[in-house]
Design an enzyme around this catalytic site. Sequence first.
Site, PDB file in Angstrom:
ATOM      1  N   LYS A  13       0.826  -1.218   0.000  1.00 44.93           N
ATOM      2  CA  LYS A  13       0.000   0.000   0.000  1.00 44.93           C
ATOM      3  C   LYS A  13       0.860   1.268   0.000  1.00 44.93           C
ATOM      4  CE  LYS A  13      -2.410  -0.833   3.774  1.00 44.93           C
ATOM      5  NZ  LYS A  13      -1.835  -2.125   4.218  1.00 44.93           N
ATOM      6  N   ARG A  88      -9.472   0.510   8.977  1.00 45.57           N
ATOM      7  CA  ARG A  88      -9.096  -0.880   9.189  1.00 45.57           C
ATOM      8  C   ARG A  88     -10.193  -1.651   9.912  1.00 45.57           C
ATOM      9  NH1 ARG A  88      -3.106   0.259   9.094  1.00 45.57           N
ATOM     10  NH2 ARG A  88      -1.998  -1.704   9.102  1.00 45.57           N
ATOM     11  N   ARG A 122      11.564  -6.410   4.664  1.00 48.77           N
ATOM     12  CA  ARG A 122      11.244  -5.002   4.429  1.00 48.77           C
ATOM     13  C   ARG A 122      12.194  -4.058   5.180  1.00 48.77           C
ATOM     14  NH1 ARG A 122       5.328  -2.368   5.000  1.00 48.77           N
ATOM     15  NH2 ARG A 122       5.553  -2.612   7.242  1.00 48.77           N
ATOM     16  N   ARG A 152      11.424  -1.920  10.810  1.00 50.99           N
ATOM     17  CA  ARG A 152      10.452  -1.503  11.815  1.00 50.99           C
ATOM     18  C   ARG A 152      10.349  -2.533  12.939  1.00 50.99           C
ATOM     19  NH1 ARG A 152       5.207   0.198   8.404  1.00 50.99           N
ATOM     20  NH2 ARG A 152       4.333  -1.068  10.073  1.00 50.99           N
ATOM     21  N   ARG A 163      -0.734  -9.599  12.871  1.00 55.59           N
ATOM     22  CA  ARG A 163      -1.320  -8.550  12.033  1.00 55.59           C
ATOM     23  C   ARG A 163      -2.165  -9.160  10.915  1.00 55.59           C
ATOM     24  NH1 ARG A 163       3.851  -5.203  10.640  1.00 55.59           N
ATOM     25  NH2 ARG A 163       2.488  -3.729   9.595  1.00 55.59           N
TER      26      ARG A 163
HETATM   27  P1  AMP Z   1       0.949   0.285   9.131  1.00 58.02           P
HETATM   28  O1  AMP Z   1       2.153   1.149   9.018  1.00 58.02           O
HETATM   29  O2  AMP Z   1      -0.201   0.809   8.322  1.00 58.02           O
HETATM   30  O3  AMP Z   1       1.238  -1.160   8.855  1.00 58.02           O
HETATM   31  O4  AMP Z   1       0.454   0.375  10.669  1.00 58.02           O
HETATM   32  C1  AMP Z   1       1.268  -0.073  11.732  1.00 58.02           C
HETATM   33  C2  AMP Z   1       0.434  -0.315  12.964  1.00 58.02           C
HETATM   34  O5  AMP Z   1      -0.220   0.911  13.359  1.00 58.02           O
HETATM   35  C3  AMP Z   1      -0.711  -1.309  12.787  1.00 58.02           C
HETATM   36  O6  AMP Z   1      -0.279  -2.668  12.943  1.00 58.02           O
HETATM   37  C4  AMP Z   1      -1.664  -0.877  13.902  1.00 58.02           C
HETATM   38  O7  AMP Z   1      -1.204  -1.315  15.168  1.00 58.02           O
HETATM   39  C5  AMP Z   1      -1.517   0.645  13.872  1.00 58.02           C
HETATM   40  N1  AMP Z   1      -2.520   1.242  12.951  1.00 58.02           N
HETATM   41  C6  AMP Z   1      -2.280   1.867  11.762  1.00 58.02           C
HETATM   42  N2  AMP Z   1      -3.429   2.271  11.174  1.00 58.02           N
HETATM   43  C7  AMP Z   1      -4.425   1.878  12.022  1.00 58.02           C
HETATM   44  C8  AMP Z   1      -5.842   1.979  11.971  1.00 58.02           C
HETATM   45  N3  AMP Z   1      -6.491   2.535  10.937  1.00 58.02           N
HETATM   46  N4  AMP Z   1      -6.545   1.473  13.030  1.00 58.02           N
HETATM   47  C9  AMP Z   1      -5.929   0.930  14.091  1.00 58.02           C
HETATM   48  N5  AMP Z   1      -4.599   0.771  14.185  1.00 58.02           N
HETATM   49  C10 AMP Z   1      -3.846   1.245  13.159  1.00 58.02           C
END
Ligand code: AMP
Length: 206
Positions: A13, A88, A122, A152, A163
């Site tokens: 994404k 999400r 990654r 990360r 996840r």
């Molecule tokens: P990402 O970088 O999008 O993979 O997000 C990393 C982490 O941030 C996720 O595994 C969640 O713990 C948290 N997170 C990001 N976006 C959301 C969302 N829309 N709702 C809840 N938690 C989120």
Amino acid sequence: MKLILLGAPFSGKGTLARKIQSDFNLVQISTGDLFRENIKNGTEVGNLAKTFIDKGQLVPDSVTISMLKARIANEDCKNGFILDGFPRTVQQAEALENLTKIDAVVLLDVPFDEIRRRALGRRTCSKCGEIYNTSSYDKTTCLKCGSPLFQRDDDNLETVNNRLEVYERQTAPLIDFYADRLFAVKGQDNPEDTYKPVKNFLEGKL
Ligand code: AMP
């Protein structure tokens, strides 16, 4: 144009959002990036979010929705945006419907086995956010800006499995929620191959 990118973690994404952002002049908003920024700055939201992120769980809807609401109220979002990682949950999608009208949703479809393979390789640029994979680029600095790359904290197998489970249970129902606006594409290894059909689709929406 107001656009959502939907897909499991590691489906690509972030990379796709960056391509759309430069071609269509839309602001990219990643709730994951917003949380990481808050964590870096030691804010209250950041400290709370970290306890969930480190376990691979979602940050509670109330916190996430108010952070997103504040972000899309900014002047730079007036002409449209790309949401990467939000919504999400169905509750987040419903809250978003009440805030603004979403024009299109792009679903990145990648098998979970492929996702696990990608996950551990990654690397992310600490400055510009560019994303690499050790399978195709094994250096430690960013090609675009020269800054160090990092892995990360949440890019490890245990968290990735959590996840994926969370995605399946809480986020995948959004595919039905947005059925009337959904464009699905296979997330390929080569980002250009993924981007081509998406670009055609978005040009048709202009
Ligand atoms: P990402 O970088 O999008 O993979 O997000 C990393 C982490 O941030 C996720 O595994 C969640 O713990 C948290 N997170 C990001 N976006 C959301 C969302 N829309 N709702 C809840 N938690 C989120």
